[in-house]
Design an enzyme around this catalytic site. Structure first.
Site, mmCIF file in Angstrom:
data_model
loop_
_atom_site.group_PDB
_atom_site.id
_atom_site.type_symbol
_atom_site.label_atom_id
_atom_site.label_comp_id
_atom_site.label_asym_id
_atom_site.label_seq_id
_atom_site.Cartn_x
_atom_site.Cartn_y
_atom_site.Cartn_z
ATOM 1 N N ASN A 12 89.868 65.827 32.001
ATOM 2 C CA ASN A 12 90.906 65.297 32.892
ATOM 3 C C ASN A 12 90.327 64.029 33.512
ATOM 4 O O ASN A 12 89.483 64.105 34.403
ATOM 5 C CB ASN A 12 91.250 66.340 33.972
ATOM 6 C CG ASN A 12 92.210 65.790 35.017
ATOM 7 O OD1 ASN A 12 92.745 64.688 34.864
ATOM 8 N ND2 ASN A 12 92.420 66.554 36.076
ATOM 9 N N TRP A 13 90.763 62.901 33.002
ATOM 10 C CA TRP A 13 90.207 61.627 33.490
ATOM 11 C C TRP A 13 90.659 61.318 34.921
ATOM 12 O O TRP A 13 90.101 60.439 35.555
ATOM 13 C CB TRP A 13 90.635 60.489 32.569
ATOM 14 C CG TRP A 13 89.998 60.496 31.213
ATOM 15 C CD1 TRP A 13 89.149 61.442 30.696
ATOM 16 C CD2 TRP A 13 90.159 59.504 30.188
ATOM 17 N NE1 TRP A 13 88.780 61.092 29.418
ATOM 18 C CE2 TRP A 13 89.386 59.909 29.076
ATOM 19 C CE3 TRP A 13 90.894 58.312 30.092
ATOM 20 C CZ2 TRP A 13 89.314 59.165 27.894
ATOM 21 C CZ3 TRP A 13 90.834 57.577 28.911
ATOM 22 C CH2 TRP A 13 90.048 58.002 27.827
ATOM 23 N N LYS A 14 91.704 62.002 35.379
ATOM 24 C CA LYS A 14 92.307 61.688 36.688
ATOM 25 C C LYS A 14 92.665 60.204 36.717
ATOM 26 O O LYS A 14 93.001 59.640 35.680
ATOM 27 C CB LYS A 14 91.368 62.114 37.821
ATOM 28 C CG LYS A 14 90.917 63.582 37.658
ATOM 29 C CD LYS A 14 90.313 64.182 38.877
ATOM 30 C CE LYS A 14 89.960 65.639 38.587
ATOM 31 N NZ LYS A 14 89.446 66.351 39.729
ATOM 32 N N HIS A 97 98.025 70.761 38.931
ATOM 33 C CA HIS A 97 96.653 70.485 39.381
ATOM 34 C C HIS A 97 96.626 70.525 40.907
ATOM 35 O O HIS A 97 97.588 70.111 41.561
ATOM 36 C CB HIS A 97 96.181 69.122 38.858
ATOM 37 C CG HIS A 97 94.709 68.937 39.039
ATOM 38 N ND1 HIS A 97 94.160 68.569 40.243
ATOM 39 C CD2 HIS A 97 93.669 69.124 38.184
ATOM 40 C CE1 HIS A 97 92.839 68.530 40.115
ATOM 41 N NE2 HIS A 97 92.524 68.859 38.877
ATOM 42 N N GLU A 99 95.306 68.688 42.975
ATOM 43 C CA GLU A 99 95.535 67.383 43.625
ATOM 44 C C GLU A 99 97.027 67.083 43.698
ATOM 45 O O GLU A 99 97.483 66.426 44.634
ATOM 46 C CB GLU A 99 94.755 66.298 42.856
ATOM 47 C CG GLU A 99 93.248 66.430 43.123
ATOM 48 C CD GLU A 99 92.349 66.022 41.967
ATOM 49 O OE1 GLU A 99 92.799 65.294 41.064
ATOM 50 O OE2 GLU A 99 91.173 66.450 41.967
ATOM 51 N N GLU A 168 90.890 76.696 38.604
ATOM 52 C CA GLU A 168 90.122 75.631 39.241
ATOM 53 C C GLU A 168 90.029 75.895 40.743
ATOM 54 O O GLU A 168 90.937 75.530 41.503
ATOM 55 C CB GLU A 168 90.814 74.278 39.020
ATOM 56 C CG GLU A 168 90.915 73.866 37.575
ATOM 57 C CD GLU A 168 90.895 72.346 37.412
ATOM 58 O OE1 GLU A 168 90.119 71.869 36.570
ATOM 59 O OE2 GLU A 168 91.612 71.639 38.145
ATOM 60 N N GLY A 174 85.095 68.389 42.084
ATOM 61 C CA GLY A 174 84.504 67.119 42.504
ATOM 62 C C GLY A 174 83.462 67.260 43.598
ATOM 63 O O GLY A 174 83.050 66.278 44.214
ATOM 64 N N SER A 213 83.568 71.086 38.740
ATOM 65 C CA SER A 213 82.160 70.699 38.631
ATOM 66 C C SER A 213 81.473 71.304 37.406
ATOM 67 O O SER A 213 80.274 71.585 37.436
ATOM 68 C CB SER A 213 81.388 71.039 39.910
ATOM 69 O OG SER A 213 81.922 70.320 41.015
ATOM 70 N N GLY A 234 86.528 67.280 34.883
ATOM 71 C CA GLY A 234 86.856 66.012 35.541
ATOM 72 C C GLY A 234 85.743 65.002 35.330
ATOM 73 O O GLY A 234 85.618 64.385 34.272
ATOM 74 N N GLY A 235 84.914 64.829 36.348
ATOM 75 C CA GLY A 235 83.869 63.800 36.349
ATOM 76 C C GLY A 235 83.061 63.704 35.064
ATOM 77 O O GLY A 235 82.855 62.607 34.526
#
Ligand code: 13P
Length: 259
Positions: A12-14, A97, A99, A168, A174, A213, A234-235
């Site tokens: 997930n590049w966000k 998600h 967010e 999640e 993150g 993470s 993510g990251g």
């Protein structure tokens, strides 16, 4: 020995990327992937769907979106319909998600309607569920994730076996704080039981991903858990060597003997 389910590693590049950075990243992934045993996807910002579609063409990397509208078309400024995503070869769409739930006020019902719209267009929704730190500390984890998933089951019961679920925990996203493999497995097991109750034996094939993470160092342990069928990253999905290492860990987990 039971059969291993095909794991799914989805990035997930966000809201990250540039034309130049995406090109370098996807080329490095394509170059580093050699017919993986697991499924691989990248969920990219909407403006880059076309670019990544052509960069990943004829590779093992499937294309994903980070959201989808609950509506088919019309006056919904800023939204993308499932039909539009389908035109760009999108195979997966993240829905719900944390967010989006947090910053855009998405309710369980809205998330469920988005999942339904994706399914109608042959796009696999990756339905995210997860508790906040406050909810975990108040002992509400099970209740929260079950309520979030129940809404999606309620509206999509007939094709629930087509979804992917992602657990999640919000406190792990993150933050560098990962759920322990045991903590994650406990929630995954609960979600599996809920899916089984709704879909019977069909539920066994539903993939439940862990996200929060996950990285090259902790992926193997998480992916070794019996009910962890992949990761939503993510990251670490923005760094080709890290993402490739997570994919390698998923491949490895699929070939490990299982009691
Ligand atoms: P991080 O891997 O950066 O914690 O993000 C997880 C996530 O939200 C994936 O959807």
């Amino acid at each position: 020995m039971t059969m291993h389910k095909k794991k799914l590693v989805a990035g997930n590049w966000k809201m990250n990327g540039t034309l130049a950075a995406n090109e370098a990243l996807v080329k490095a992934l394509v170059g580093g992937l050699d017919s993986p045993a697991c499924d691989v996807a990248v969920c990219v910002p909407a403006p880059y769907l076309s670019q990544v579609q052509s960069l990943a063409k004829d590779s093992a990397i499937a294309l994903g979106a980070q959201d989808v509208s609950a509506h088919a078309s019309g006056a919904f400024t800023g939204e993308q319909s499932a039909g539009m995503l389908q035109e760009f070869g999108v195979r997966y769409a993240i829905v719900g998600h944390s967010e989006r739930r947090q910053y855009h006020g998405e309710s369980d019902e809205a998330v469920s309607a988005k999942a339904a719209m994706a399914l109608r267009h042959g796009i696999t929704p990756i339905v995210c569920v997860g508790e906040t730190l406050q909810q975990r500390e108040a002992g509400q984890t099970d209740e929260v994730v079950k309520r979030q998933l129940a809404a999606v089951i309620h509206d999509n019961g007939h094709c629930i076996s087509e979804i992917v679920v992602a657990y999640e925990p919000v406190w792990a996203i993150g933050t560098g704080k990962t759920a322990t493999p045991e903590q994650a497995q406990a929630v995954h097991h609960l979600l599996r039981a809920q899916l089984h109750h709704a879909a019977g034996d069909h539920a066994a094939g539903i993939r439940i991903l862990y996200g929060g993470s996950m990285n090259a160092a902790n992926a193997a342990q998480l992916l070794a858990q019996p009910d962890i069928d992949g990761g939503l990253i993510g990251g670490a999905s923005l760094k080709a060597p890290d993402f490739l290492q997570i994919i390698a860990a998923a491949n490895q987990a699929m070939s490990a003997p299982r009691a």
